[in-house]
Design an enzyme around this catalytic site. Structure first.
Site, PDB file in Angstrom:
ATOM      1  CG  ASP A 681      -1.870   1.176   1.464  1.00 39.58           C
ATOM      2  OD1 ASP A 681      -2.554   1.278   0.149  1.00 39.58           O
ATOM      3  OD2 ASP A 681      -1.780   1.909   2.300  1.00 39.58           O
ATOM      4  CE  LYS A 685      -1.763   5.596   1.083  1.00 42.37           C
ATOM      5  NZ  LYS A 685      -1.378   5.004   2.354  1.00 42.37           N
TER       6      LYS A 685
END
Ligand code: ADP
Ligand code: ASP
Ligand code: MG
Length: 823
Positions: A681, A685
């Site tokens: 994750d 980003k």
């Protein structure tokens, strides 16, 4: 003399006819000395029915008799409901007309032919039947009323279907009749007239308005009132633009333009006779007589708006004559329009570029083929010699016109018009502005008609409240929170920001539901459950395109890859996107580029601030730095609230596994905490940030350190993983102790430097801005040329439904500002 005209809906049944009676009686009471002429249309739908019955008969469809009988019964019932059964004159009159109609229809059926002459005779019957009933119903109200068959007074040529009036004879006939009559009220049939040989003609569909104007002008009426089913001429067709409102005053010229450009409320030729004699024309609502309506006269009070109305002609074809043989050659357009006028084709709009290379003009679709044939014939020689090309015909088009006298000498009207259409992804096929500056017309594709009308109406009239139409996919935690926030701030938005957010469509993974007028947010679950259709993205996109609402925004509150894969298509349909779903921006670089290209091409917005750090201004800060010319040297960040919490709370005396367990209990982790600890994750980003800086990286280019030992990664289930984690506590403890011995802390850091992106567990010392990080905050530090010695730091809660939804909400509003003219 006052002339009143009542349209089809005003005389649709006995109840409405009684309303008409009351209106006329009231007027009579107020104007004892004035005579009143009442022109009536056929009962609503009757003219259409008569035309249908005629063509069925001509096509040998025996079923025409059923429709005919229904029509007869409808009239009989109206007579009964008006309590006119005993009035022999009405009953006999109408029964005779029906008997005559029956014979002529039988004739049409037998010969299988329907001439324009016969059609006029049949279709004019609606007015003959209706006017007689209305006149008789007035008698019940004790008015001295008479019935006038307009065919005895209004005389025309033999252009059946749309006959031309001979005003000399007509005016004489009407004047002499009214001089003699002792009646207070004369009820006159609209629409019909007759030739000098007493053959029935009609004045064109919607022509009863014209009858009223003819009568009014002949008798120098003090006023002509058109009574219909709306509160006057409105700023747009209320069937197409829900927010249309009525215009109190307008000039004859403005009204003429409105009606010419499709405002059905007044039949176009109606204005001319009134204008010539300067007789005020008033449009009133039979069902709301108290409403002011519209007063059309030589003056208009201007009003607060730049324009008077937006109108449309829904179906046109565009013809273009072009070729090098036109440049500098005089007389081409004269020959062109001569050919058109000889073939009796009416031209709706003309444009010619200053290069004189082409002349484009609009005609009714039914005239297109014929117009092409006659022009191609007229320019046969030039076409043969390749000086001109054969006429090009484009179909499936509409005209939208903005109308009003105030635009004369007011700059910026066309700018506003083109901007509103452009921002809604509507391309303009052709445009024309009359030199009178009374209207600006644009030709657009018919599929964009409703959107165009609504967008222009919004731009020119609703400077107060702008509506944004939102399509929301994903009604989970974030979606739901967003809905609650929209509900809560509704009034504030309307009052303070002049904006209204209308959710026009909503979907879960299973079902979707749409309502162009806005879904009641308190009950959306119920609508989805009871009336929802099966959700698929292609179907959802089709529905958005079909609804084609102005200022449309697609909001993706899912984390679905499937939905993100449709972004390009959505943007290409001129719909903006706001999303916290980072899968789209973290997909392949080719896809990432494509989405941006389409965003630019379509002039729409794609906003995703919440992809990184929820509501924190991270992407916007980065973009502001870049667009203001700063150079990024490095970016360092803690971009996972979960991992921030875990490492901020991992201190001496606690086991790593206990901290993870606690985070899991608090709901900070994914159901399987490995999804956080693996760092994917965070890598996504960082990838998004790297791409914002212009790096063409793929997800695989982000180097992620695996902090979990293999036994943890391999565990088959979450409980098994938690067990393995306990067994691995010492691995983490060694790293923590090692750092602590140097007065350092462990932080899970995403880093971008020299084009390289890494995600790893690092030791930071007390001088590092991340050392004192607490709770589950995100932090990002931009080291740039400008912010060199002391980097620019953004810090705060980087996760949670409230802040994420608020970030999405803010971006929806920013799109609203964009539509208003901002960037
Ligand atoms: P009538 O039967 O009374 O002659 P019409 O149906 O011919 O009535 O005309 C009234 C209708 O015109 C309205 O019901 C409305 O739907 C339509 N209309 C179209 N454009 C406009 C407009 N700009 N203002 C008002 N009404 C309009
Ligand atoms: N009844 C005619 C029509 O429907 C005329 C009118 O209503 O004005 O066209
Ligand atoms: Mg009408």
């Amino acid at each position: 003399m006052i002339v009143l005209k009542f349209g089809g809906t005003s005389v649709a049944d006995a109840k409405n006819i009684q309303k008409v009676g009351a209106i006329v009686a009231q007027l009579l009471k107020k104007n004892k000395k004035t005579k009143i002429a009442v022109v009536v249309s056929a009962m609503t739908g009757v003219t259409d029915e008569l035309i249908k019955i005629s063509s069925m008969a001509a096509n040998h469809e025996a079923g025409y008799t059923d429709l005919f009988n229904k029509l007869r019964i409808r009239h009989r019932h109206t007579i009964r409901d008006l309590k006119l059964m005993k009035d022999k004159s009405v009953n006999d009159h109408n029964e005779e007309l029906f008997a005559g109609l029956k014979d002529i229809l039988h004739g049409v059926y037998l010969v299988g032919e329907l001439s324009p002459r016969t059609l006029d005779f049949i279709s004019g019957h609606g007015e003959l039947l209706c006017a007689k009933m209305v006149a008789a119903s007035f008698k019940i109200l004790k008015m001295r009323s008479g019935f006038m068959d307009a065919r005895n007074f209004i005389k025309t040529d033999e252009s059946f279907g749309s006959a031309l009036v001979d005003f000399t004879i007509t005016n004489k006939n009407l004047k002499s009749y009214f001089r003699e009559t002792k009646n207070e009220v004369e009820v006159i049939t609209g629409f019909v007239a007759a030739t000098s040989k007493n053959e029935t003609t009609t004045l064109g569909r919607g022509g009863s308005d014209y009858t009223a104007a003819i009568v009014g002008a002949a008798l120098d009426a003090t006023e002509i009132q058109i009574w219909t089913d709306v509160d006057g001429v409105m700023t747009a067709d209320p069937r197409k633009v829900k927010k249309a409102f009525s215009i109190p005053t307008m000039t004859y010229e403005e009204a003429m333009e409105m009606s010419h450009f499709g405002a059905k409320v007044i039949h176009p030729p109606t204005i001319q006779p009134a204008l010539e004699k300067a007789i005020p024309l008033r449009i009133k609502n039979t069902f709301r007589p108290e409403a002011f309506g519209t007063l059309i006269s030589t003056k208009s009070d201007g009003g607060p708006f730049l324009i008077k109305g937006v109108s449309s002609i829904d179906d046109i074809s565009l013809l273009t004559l072009q070729g090098s043989g036109m440049v500098g050659v005089s007389g081409i357009s004269a020959r062109l329009f001569n050919a058109l006028s000889q073939s009796k084709v009416n031209v709706i709009l003309i444009t010619q570029g200053s290069s004189e290379h082409a002349i484009t003009f609009a005609v009714k679709p039914g005239d297109a083929a014929y117009a092409k044939k006659s022009i191609d014939a007229a320019f046969l020689l030039e076409i043969k010699n390749h000086l001109l090309q054969p006429i090009k015909v484009e179909t499936g088009l509409s005209i939208i016109a903005v109308i009003g006298e105030s635009m004369r000498n007011t700059p910026g009207v066309s700018g506003k018009l083109f901007q509103a259409l452009g921002k809604n992804g509507i391309s303009i096929v052709a445009t024309a502005q009359g030199s009178s500056e009374l209207n600006i017309s644009t030709v657009i594709h018919k599929g964009n008609l409703m959107k165009g009308l609504n967008a222009l109406h919004q731009t020119f009239f609703l400077s107060d409240v702008k509506t944004l139409s939102v399509y929301l996919v994903g009604a989970g935690l974030i979606g739901n929170t967003l809905i609650k926030q929209i509900e809560k701030h509704k009034q504030f938005l309307q009052k303070e920001r002049m904006m209204e957010i209308s959710i026009a469509g909503i979907a879960t993974s299973k079902k979707m539901y749409f309502n162009a007028d806005g879904i009641n947010l308190k009950r959306y679950r119920e609508f989805l459950d009871n009336d929802g259709e099966k959700m698929t993205m292609p179907a959802f996109i089709e529905r958005m395109k079909d609804l084609n609402l102005p200022q449309s925004i697609f909001v993706d509150c899912t984390s679905s890859e499937d939905i993100a894969s449709h972004y390009a298509k959505i943007l290409d349909s001129s719909i903006s996107i706001v999303t916290p779903n980072k899968i789209g921006n973290a997909g392949t670089y080719t896809q990432y580029k494509k989405v941006r290209e389409i965003e630019r091409k379509r002039n729409v917005r794609f906003l995703y601030e919440t992809n990184v750090g929820a509501g924190l201004p991270i992407i916007s800060t980065l973009n502001d730095l870049l667009t203001s010319g700063d150079k990024i040297i490095s970016i360092e960040a803690v971009l996972s609230g979960t991992l921030s919490y875990i490492f901020n709370n991992y201190k001496e005396g606690v086991n790593f596994s206990d901290v993870v367990n606690k985070a899991k209990e608090l709901g900070y982790t994914e159901p399987d905490p490995r999804d956080d600890l693996r760092g994917t994750d965070v890598a996504r980003k960082l990838l998004i940030l790297a791409r914002e800086t212009g790096l063409a990286l793929e997800l695989k280019d982000i180097k992620v350190e695996q902090i979990l030992p293999p036994n943890c990664l391999k565990a088959k289930s979450v409980p098994d993983f938690m067990k393995q984690l306990v067994a691995s506590d010492n691995v983490f403890e060694t790293r923590r102790k090692n750092a602590a011995s140097k007065q350092k802390q462990l932080r899970f850091i995403a880093k971008l430097e020299n084009g390289k992106a890494t995600v790893s567990l690092l030791e930071v010392d007390t001088n590092h801005p991340f050392y004192h990080l607490s709770g589950s905050d995100n932090i990002i530090s931009f080291k740039t040329e400008r912010y060199h010695d002391r980097p620019l730091v953004v810090k705060g809660p980087g996760a949670g439904a409230e802040v994420t939804a608020a970030g999405v909400f803010a971006q929806i509003i920013s799109i609203g500002n964009y539509f208003e003219g901002g960037n």
